[in-house]
Design a protein around this motif. Structure first.
Motif, PDB file in Angstrom:
ATOM      1  N   PHE A 278       0.857  -1.299   0.142  1.00 28.41           N
ATOM      2  CA  PHE A 278      -0.069   0.039  -0.029  1.00 28.41           C
ATOM      3  C   PHE A 278       0.872   1.168  -0.046  1.00 28.41           C
ATOM      4  O   PHE A 278       2.081   1.224   0.590  1.00 28.41           O
ATOM      5  CB  PHE A 278      -0.807   0.037   1.234  1.00 28.41           C
ATOM      6  CG  PHE A 278      -2.131  -0.884   1.229  1.00 28.41           C
ATOM      7  CD1 PHE A 278      -3.186  -0.247   0.665  1.00 28.41           C
ATOM      8  CD2 PHE A 278      -2.009  -2.056   1.830  1.00 28.41           C
ATOM      9  CE1 PHE A 278      -4.553  -1.082   0.829  1.00 28.41           C
ATOM     10  CE2 PHE A 278      -3.279  -3.041   1.922  1.00 28.41           C
ATOM     11  CZ  PHE A 278      -4.379  -2.308   1.222  1.00 28.41           C
ATOM     12  N   GLY A 279       0.379   2.396  -0.782  1.00 27.08           N
ATOM     13  CA  GLY A 279       1.000   3.466  -0.740  1.00 27.08           C
ATOM     14  C   GLY A 279       0.872   4.225   0.460  1.00 27.08           C
ATOM     15  O   GLY A 279      -0.289   4.172   0.930  1.00 27.08           O
ATOM     16  N   ASP A 280       1.859   5.572   0.778  1.00 31.53           N
ATOM     17  CA  ASP A 280       1.741   5.954   1.900  1.00 31.53           C
ATOM     18  C   ASP A 280       2.069   7.372   1.326  1.00 31.53           C
ATOM     19  O   ASP A 280       3.119   7.648   0.921  1.00 31.53           O
ATOM     20  CB  ASP A 280       2.626   5.645   2.777  1.00 31.53           C
ATOM     21  CG  ASP A 280       2.126   6.312   4.363  1.00 31.53           C
ATOM     22  OD1 ASP A 280       1.345   7.253   4.441  1.00 31.53           O
ATOM     23  OD2 ASP A 280       3.089   5.795   5.377  1.00 31.53           O
ATOM     24  N   PRO A 281       1.166   8.511   1.370  1.00 36.79           N
ATOM     25  CA  PRO A 281       0.022   8.709   2.041  1.00 36.79           C
ATOM     26  C   PRO A 281      -1.511   8.372   1.193  1.00 36.79           C
ATOM     27  O   PRO A 281      -2.588   8.506   1.881  1.00 36.79           O
ATOM     28  CB  PRO A 281      -0.200  10.036   2.485  1.00 36.79           C
ATOM     29  CG  PRO A 281       0.356  10.965   1.418  1.00 36.79           C
ATOM     30  CD  PRO A 281       1.657   9.910   0.956  1.00 36.79           C
ATOM     31  N   GLU A 282      -1.266   7.745   0.086  1.00 37.42           N
ATOM     32  CA  GLU A 282      -2.539   7.382  -0.683  1.00 37.42           C
ATOM     33  C   GLU A 282      -3.439   6.400   0.423  1.00 37.42           C
ATOM     34  O   GLU A 282      -4.699   6.622  -0.031  1.00 37.42           O
ATOM     35  CB  GLU A 282      -2.213   6.394  -1.740  1.00 37.42           C
ATOM     36  CG  GLU A 282      -1.554   7.341  -2.889  1.00 37.42           C
ATOM     37  CD  GLU A 282       0.256   7.299  -2.856  1.00 37.42           C
ATOM     38  OE1 GLU A 282       0.438   7.261  -1.814  1.00 37.42           O
ATOM     39  OE2 GLU A 282       0.667   7.094  -3.930  1.00 37.42           O
ATOM     40  N   THR A 283      -2.897   5.455   0.960  1.00 37.46           N
ATOM     41  CA  THR A 283      -4.012   4.725   1.877  1.00 37.46           C
ATOM     42  C   THR A 283      -4.604   5.295   2.840  1.00 37.46           C
ATOM     43  O   THR A 283      -5.899   4.941   3.161  1.00 37.46           O
ATOM     44  CB  THR A 283      -2.849   3.663   2.763  1.00 37.46           C
ATOM     45  OG1 THR A 283      -2.225   2.968   1.437  1.00 37.46           O
ATOM     46  CG2 THR A 283      -3.769   2.647   3.628  1.00 37.46           C
TER      47      THR A 283
HETATM   48  N1  GLY Z   1       3.016   7.499  -1.952  1.00 40.68           N
HETATM   49  C1  GLY Z   1       4.470   6.864  -2.434  1.00 40.68           C
HETATM   50  C2  GLY Z   1       4.967   5.525  -2.065  1.00 40.68           C
HETATM   51  O1  GLY Z   1       3.880   4.844  -1.315  1.00 40.68           O
HETATM   52  O2  GLY Z   1       5.592   5.167  -2.362  1.00 40.68           O
END
Ligand code: GLY
Ligand code: AMP
Length: 420
Positions: A278-283
């Motif tokens: 999961f991506g952070d901060p997209e999650t």
């Molecule tokens: N939003 C970028 C990453 O999680 O790699």
């Protein structure tokens, strides 16, 4: 269902918050967690780089499903060891996590699967590097091959800078520059089937207007009102499904979250990168919008049962804004007290997700570059923004900074400016 979640960031706090909403969840354990997660789950202070320690904890707690948040334990083979111990795991094997762990491997998989991406050369010496730089011209894009915690990619018009960056690593991928807005689109896979989530966009640069250095991400929003209506379907058909099929054909099925970082270029959609988690901060904007019970969904993925799965989403928009420490990203100053984090309890439709926080003598302190992220939900991006900013502006942390323009252009239906 008894779930053990691995990780300690804002992404894991958002995962934990969504998991506990699942009516089938009986217990949520997290290792190592953080003070925000500790308020909603049972945290265990173990070394999550120690695969045997994680397996032992899962056995002791009679865990039904382990969800691995960050890339490092994936690349270290934690999922393999859990599966050998007959514990269901959401997260790819070490071999499949090479989609994130090696840019060169990802390029080979995309080539074999026919997935659209930037043209590239993989280089291992100066002559190859110089040839590749001159073949593409400026702007130069140079990527270290291995995991680099966000520091591996340089995009620059300065050939000398590109060359210096390339020579820092034994193997680099040099590729053509992709123009156009970036989109993050995640798929949840059981190794054969893959279900696409809704798109999100994150903001990688430290300051407003996409100024400053690249960071781990300063904010995000979802949905994207300006994106083509068929972006999810197109990404599913052109990127996610062929990649999953290719990984399966190589006998290294990808079970977990396949993160496609896309550029919507004038020539069509191109993959910029894959991540294996999961991506952070997209999650922190996607999960508050997801209506499908998360523990059941991830369990289906972990056990090969995703066929026919459809995700349900709330019609709300979500915006998240990251609060960063003084000096982030160059040299973050930590150990400062934080106040005002209770405010999300009094404003409906907002969440505070802890990332770099620690509890000292009963007082919350900063302990990392990205300290926390505030998500606001609303009927549209304008309302979601105003809620997120209302909460974050009431939090105090000496020297801290946050971007004021997260989802600003998108709230008027325009794509964000640079995103580079
Ligand atoms: N939003 C970028 C990453 O999680 O790699
Ligand atoms: P990556 O780690 O591959 O996601 O790269 C980090 C950031 O560098 C991306 O989010 C883009 O903003 C930028 N970037 C990477 N590859 C390219 C490319 N081929 N063209 C333009 N920008 C890129």
């Amino acid at each position: 269902m008894r779930v053990l979640l691995i990780g300690s960031g804002g992404r894991e706090h958002a995962l934990a918050a969504a998991l506990i909403e699942d009516p089938q969840l009986e217990a949520l354990h997290v290792a190592p967690g953080n003070p925000g997660i500790a308020a909603i789950a049972i945290c265990h202070a173990i070394d999550t780089d120690d695969n045997a320690a994680v397996v032992a904890l899962a056995q002791q707690l009679e865990i039904d499903l382990v969800v691995i948040g960050p890339e490092k334990p994936l690349v270290n083979g934690l999922a393999d060891e859990l599966r050998s111990a007959k514990i269901a795991c959401f997260g790819p094997s070490a071999a499949a996590a090479q989609l994130e762990g090696s840019k060169d491997f990802a390029k080979q998989v995309m080539a074999d699967a026919g997935v659209p991406t930037a043209k590239s050369f993989t280089c291992t010496n100066q002559a190859e590097v110089e040839h590749a730089l001159d073949a593409f011209g400026a702007p130069y894009v140079v990527k270290h091959d291995g995991l680099a915690a966000g520091k591996g990619v340089v995009v620059t018009n300065d050939r000398a800078e590109a060359l210096v960056h390339a020579l820092l690593a034994p193997r680099v991928v040099i590729e053509e520059f992709l123009d156009g807005p970036e989109v993050s689109l995640f798929g949840i896979s059981d190794g054969i089937n893959i279900v696409a989530m809704q798109p999100a966009q994150d903001f990688k640069r430290a300051y407003d207007g996409d100024h400053g250095l690249n960071t781990g991400g300063m904010g995000a929003y979802s949905p994207l009102p300006w994106a083509p209506a068929d972006i999810v379907e197109e990404t599913l058909v052109k990127v996610l499904q062929p990649t999953i099929a290719e990984m399966n054909a190589r006998s290294t099925p990808f079970v977990g979250l396949l993160y496609a970082g896309l550029a919507l270029t004038s020539k069509g959609l191109r993959v910029i990168e894959f991540n294996a988690r999961f991506g952070d901060p997209e999650t922190e904007v996607l999960l508050p919008r997801l209506r499908t019970p998360l523990a059941q969904l991830l369990y289906k993925a972990a056990t090969g049962a995703l066929a026919g799965e459809k995700l349900e989403w709330s019609s709300d928009a979500a915006v998240t804004v990251v609060l960063a420490s003084e000096g982030y990203p160059e040299s973050p100053k930590t150990g400062e007290p934080i106040t005002g984090v209770d405010r999300s309890h009094i404003i409906e439709g907002t969440y505070i997700f802890h990332a770099g926080t620690t509890m000292r003598d009963g007082i919350l302190h900063s302990s990392g570059g990205r300290v926390l992220t505030v998500t606001g939900l609303g009927k549209d991006l304008t309302q979601a923004r105003s809620k997120a900013y209302e909460v974050i502006s009431g939090i105090t942390l000496r020297g801290s900074h946050y971007r004021k323009d997260i989802a600003l252009a998108a709230s008027t239906n325009a794509p964000q400016s640079g995103e580079k």
